[in-house]
Design a protein around this motif. Sequence first.
Motif, PDB file in Angstrom:
ATOM      1  N   GLN A 177       0.573  -0.790   0.030  1.00 37.73           N
ATOM      2  CA  GLN A 177      -0.478   0.088   0.452  1.00 37.73           C
ATOM      3  C   GLN A 177       0.871   1.318   0.261  1.00 37.73           C
ATOM      4  O   GLN A 177       0.621   2.029  -0.244  1.00 37.73           O
ATOM      5  CB  GLN A 177      -1.169  -0.202   1.173  1.00 37.73           C
ATOM      6  N   LEU A 178       1.906   1.388   0.734  1.00 35.14           N
ATOM      7  CA  LEU A 178       2.670   2.276   0.936  1.00 35.14           C
ATOM      8  C   LEU A 178       3.703   2.631  -0.508  1.00 35.14           C
ATOM      9  O   LEU A 178       4.119   3.763  -0.697  1.00 35.14           O
ATOM     10  CB  LEU A 178       4.085   1.978   1.843  1.00 35.14           C
ATOM     11  N   ARG A 179       4.085   1.334  -1.097  1.00 35.31           N
ATOM     12  CA  ARG A 179       4.455   1.640  -2.153  1.00 35.31           C
ATOM     13  C   ARG A 179       3.825   2.103  -3.286  1.00 35.31           C
ATOM     14  O   ARG A 179       3.608   2.961  -4.372  1.00 35.31           O
ATOM     15  CB  ARG A 179       5.290   0.375  -2.626  1.00 35.31           C
ATOM     16  N   HIS A 180       2.326   1.456  -3.242  1.00 34.78           N
ATOM     17  CA  HIS A 180       1.396   2.478  -4.179  1.00 34.78           C
ATOM     18  C   HIS A 180       1.317   3.860  -4.099  1.00 34.78           C
ATOM     19  O   HIS A 180       1.016   4.533  -4.936  1.00 34.78           O
ATOM     20  CB  HIS A 180       0.063   1.340  -3.838  1.00 34.78           C
ATOM     21  N   SER A 181       0.330   4.283  -3.105  1.00 39.82           N
ATOM     22  CA  SER A 181       0.881   5.518  -2.473  1.00 39.82           C
ATOM     23  C   SER A 181       1.977   6.227  -2.995  1.00 39.82           C
ATOM     24  O   SER A 181       2.318   7.747  -3.324  1.00 39.82           O
ATOM     25  CB  SER A 181       0.252   6.051  -1.325  1.00 39.82           C
ATOM     26  N   ARG A 183       3.634   5.943  -5.548  1.00 37.34           N
ATOM     27  CA  ARG A 183       3.623   5.538  -7.021  1.00 37.34           C
ATOM     28  C   ARG A 183       2.914   7.096  -7.450  1.00 37.34           C
ATOM     29  O   ARG A 183       2.939   7.417  -8.215  1.00 37.34           O
ATOM     30  CB  ARG A 183       3.619   4.371  -7.402  1.00 37.34           C
ATOM     31  N   MET A 184       1.537   6.424  -6.690  1.00 38.58           N
ATOM     32  CA  MET A 184       0.457   7.977  -6.621  1.00 38.58           C
ATOM     33  C   MET A 184       1.421   9.264  -6.916  1.00 38.58           C
ATOM     34  O   MET A 184       0.768  10.093  -7.461  1.00 38.58           O
ATOM     35  CB  MET A 184      -1.008   7.338  -6.384  1.00 38.58           C
ATOM     36  N   LEU A 185       1.707   8.886  -5.978  1.00 34.60           N
ATOM     37  CA  LEU A 185       2.097  10.189  -5.310  1.00 34.60           C
ATOM     38  C   LEU A 185       2.895  11.513  -6.431  1.00 34.60           C
ATOM     39  O   LEU A 185       2.797  12.453  -6.743  1.00 34.60           O
ATOM     40  CB  LEU A 185       2.446  10.399  -4.158  1.00 34.60           C
ATOM     41  N   ARG A 186       3.567   9.955  -7.208  1.00 31.64           N
ATOM     42  CA  ARG A 186       4.852  10.847  -8.089  1.00 31.64           C
ATOM     43  C   ARG A 186       3.694  10.779  -9.324  1.00 31.64           C
ATOM     44  O   ARG A 186       4.563  11.986 -10.036  1.00 31.64           O
ATOM     45  CB  ARG A 186       6.184   9.433  -7.763  1.00 31.64           C
ATOM     46  N   THR A 187       2.951   9.978  -9.282  1.00 31.70           N
ATOM     47  CA  THR A 187       2.286  10.127 -11.429  1.00 31.70           C
ATOM     48  C   THR A 187       1.692  11.669 -10.845  1.00 31.70           C
ATOM     49  O   THR A 187       1.763  12.350 -11.953  1.00 31.70           O
ATOM     50  CB  THR A 187       1.211   9.225 -10.804  1.00 31.70           C
TER      51      THR A 187
END
Lengths: 817, 140
Positions: A177-181, A183-187
């Motif tokens: 989840q952390l990685r995903h968020s 990634r989302m943040l970076r995108t």
Amino acid sequence: MDPSRVSAARRIYAPRLIGLGLGGIAVAAALLQRGTTPGWAWALAALNALAWPHVAYYWCRRSGGSMAAEQRNLMLDSMLGGFWLPAMGFNLLPSVLVAGMFTMNNLAVGGLRLFLLGLPWQLAGAAVGWWLLGGRMVGTSNLTTIMACLPFLVVYPVTIGLVTHRLSRRLAEQKEQLRHSERMLRTTLDALDAGVLLYDVDDRLVLCNRHFLALHSELADVLRPGDRFEDFLRAVLRQGRVPQARGREQEWLRERLRQHAAPQGPLLRELQGDRWLRIVEQRLPDGSLLALSTEVTEQVRRERALDVARIEAQRQAEELSRTRDEAVSASSAKSAFLANMSHEIRTPLTSIIGFGELLLGDDVAHHDKVDAVRTIIRNGRHLLDVINDILDLSKIETGQVQLERIDVDLPILLRDIVTLVAGRAQEHSLEFAVQPQLPLPAQFTTDPVRLKQILLNFCSNAIKFTKRGSVRLEVRYAADPPVLSFTVADTGIGMTTDQLARLFQPFAQADVSTTRRFGGSGLGLYLSRQLATALGGSIRVDSEPGKGSRFHLLLPLEREAVPADMLTLEGDLHIHERADFAVTSISVPDLSGGRVLLAEDGVDNQRLLAAYLRQAGLEVTVVGNGRDAVETALRRDFDLVLMDIQMPVLDGMEATRTLRAAGYTRSIVALTANVMRSDIQRYLELGCDDVLAKPVDRERFYEVVAERVCAAPGAGRAAAADEAYAREIADLAAQFRAGLPSQLDQIRAALMHTDWAKLRSLIHTLKGTAGSYGFGRLTELSAQIEGELETERHGRAKMLCEGLILEARASLLTAIP
Amino acid sequence: MTSPEPDDDTRRILLADDNFGSRELLTRLLRQFTRAELHEVRDGAAALASFHLLRPQITLLDIDMPEPDGMTVLEQIRAAGSEAFVVMVSGHSKLDMVRRAVELGVGGFVVKPYSAQRVVEVLQNYVAKTGDRGLLKEVA
């Protein structure tokens, strides 16, 4: 309260209950084996197994379920567990079970850290138990103990394993989840249309987005996460990428760091290549710093352009109001000028009309008539002067005056002036002399027409205002800088300072009465000054009342335009060759026999020019438009066509073009009021041989007409040919005459048989031939008959045929055999 | 196509006029000034055929001749792509006709009756336009 923490307390509650419950059973088994055991040990074992898990659970919940509280419970668990080891006499199997249970428990909940932390607590519990119960070792366990521990051996690892598995799965999920968020943040950050830069509390770079890197493409290798903001700034400065900071790098760096430490409003930063960034820095609650940079080059440029436009608009507004003021004052000057002008035009017109009416009277004495006509002519000329001057003036004022720059021969120029002025001076019994101060340039570059206009104006003024004495034209040349100066000096009435001041105003002759006394448009000097300015020169006057005036024209010459050729001898000038100008009557050339076609639509001009032409013995045909001009010119033989340019139906230019295109080679001379150099050039290119200006100058008119008529092919080859042709035609005419009677017979026969087709063919033949052999009248009649036959008016045709036959008979009789 | 070949020394003049008297007069006049071969035809059709056959240096077309008239002949000559020197001949000089002729690029517009001067002018125009003096009679 955080529900996730409560659930952590609940999760540990079940294993603890089971673990401690079973632990209690194991301890009870060990105590039974020992036989003699104090009552408190039993109570403690029961409390441990039944009550402690509940106490620990509620304790943990009350403290908000924090990890710290749970750790404390676990440590107490471990100590209790350690306490039971001596109680069981360190019997191997239960001891291992109890110790293992607590260490495993710690390991499962808190990992290696809690496992290690739990060991000293366990040892401490064991030491306390040893001291309280008295150390005693029990070698082996009996069957009862083993049986009591068996379920524990199975259940406990399974429970711990399950819990551990669930925990590690949750951990993995959370990491994902952390990685995903992240990634989302970076995108999201990368998708932003602004550069984002995040620094942590220690001012080290956490992240920057793609847009930021795009803005600072050359920084890609300088920016590394973990770098300090100050290092970043230094790198940027080292690359010289901050135009604002040029020359004061340290100062800028300090300033920037101060802003960075305590961010305030947005700041503008210039990038290379006139690009601009708007940077907003913001401290986040955790102390880190977020910087947003947006490119605002367009905005900055627009604002800058807006500023420029605003200044420009202001300037224009000022200019406009100035122009308006000027226009208002110019317009009032113009009105005064116009009022004056209409007066100037009306005055001579009044005379012209008045004397014209006088002439209409019945009993006017001859000398009165002559007087009236003279007055009319004088006033007419004056009016023409005024109008010419006004036209020149308006051309100068509207910038239409086209100055020529051509090489002018000074001697020729002076000779022209003498020619024009000496006669008039003589009429006034004045002496006129040109006094050149040698050396003078033989040639110089200027507009000779305009220069002459100025000098003639000076001279005619001088003659006008001088009763006796002389008028002199002095010419001087100064080499450095090259200036040619002309001075017209007279011995006339002169002027007061007051009069001098008004001299160059339009219509401001020294005295209103002078106009009446001396004539002149009153525009001459004003015009001269304008022309002199246009030529790059200037005019100066000095005068003394009663002693005469001196008008100077200073004409600076272009250095490179002055030829080295200098006149040094009086004889070089040849100014005085033509001295007999007194008689100005025009000699009319004798051009008898010449034929001229006059194409002109103005009736008065038709009459005037036809009269001029007839005076020279010319045969004149007059047409009133361009179409008739073309048709007549082609039909008949003229030596010269005088072509008015402005005509109805087809203008003179079009007529000339058409004639030339149709192979017309005779002379065509344009008559026009447009005598600008470019106009004349255009007419000549169209095919005109010469151009005559309107109003027509009679002398020049005769000059041009004579030249053209004499150049016409009257002599030479064509004439010789015409002689031969005359012989041939006489021969042919004889044949024609011989054949004519039989032709007439055929015509009569056709008439009798009303054979119209035959008649038509006969008449057509006669029409084509008769004219060529000198029977023009027969051709005319034939053409008429042909016309009647075409429209089938046979009666009229028949009548005309009778006439034709009579005519033919008559001409046969009268023709020279 | 219709221009004379450079080595062809013979110069030709084509006269198209239905009127015998006119033709006779014109031939006599032309003979005084030119050594070109003179060819005479009486109508437009013959004029066109002769024009293409003879490729004359100068063609004089009577506007008023029959079948087809001179202006039509000139139109067809131009339509065939020839820039040959053609002179229109007419008993009148109506502006429309002159303009039409000019549009079709005539070398001259001669109004009858012929005179030596007009014939000489036609020849002069031809020489001025083409620079070809070959059809002029040598003057002693």
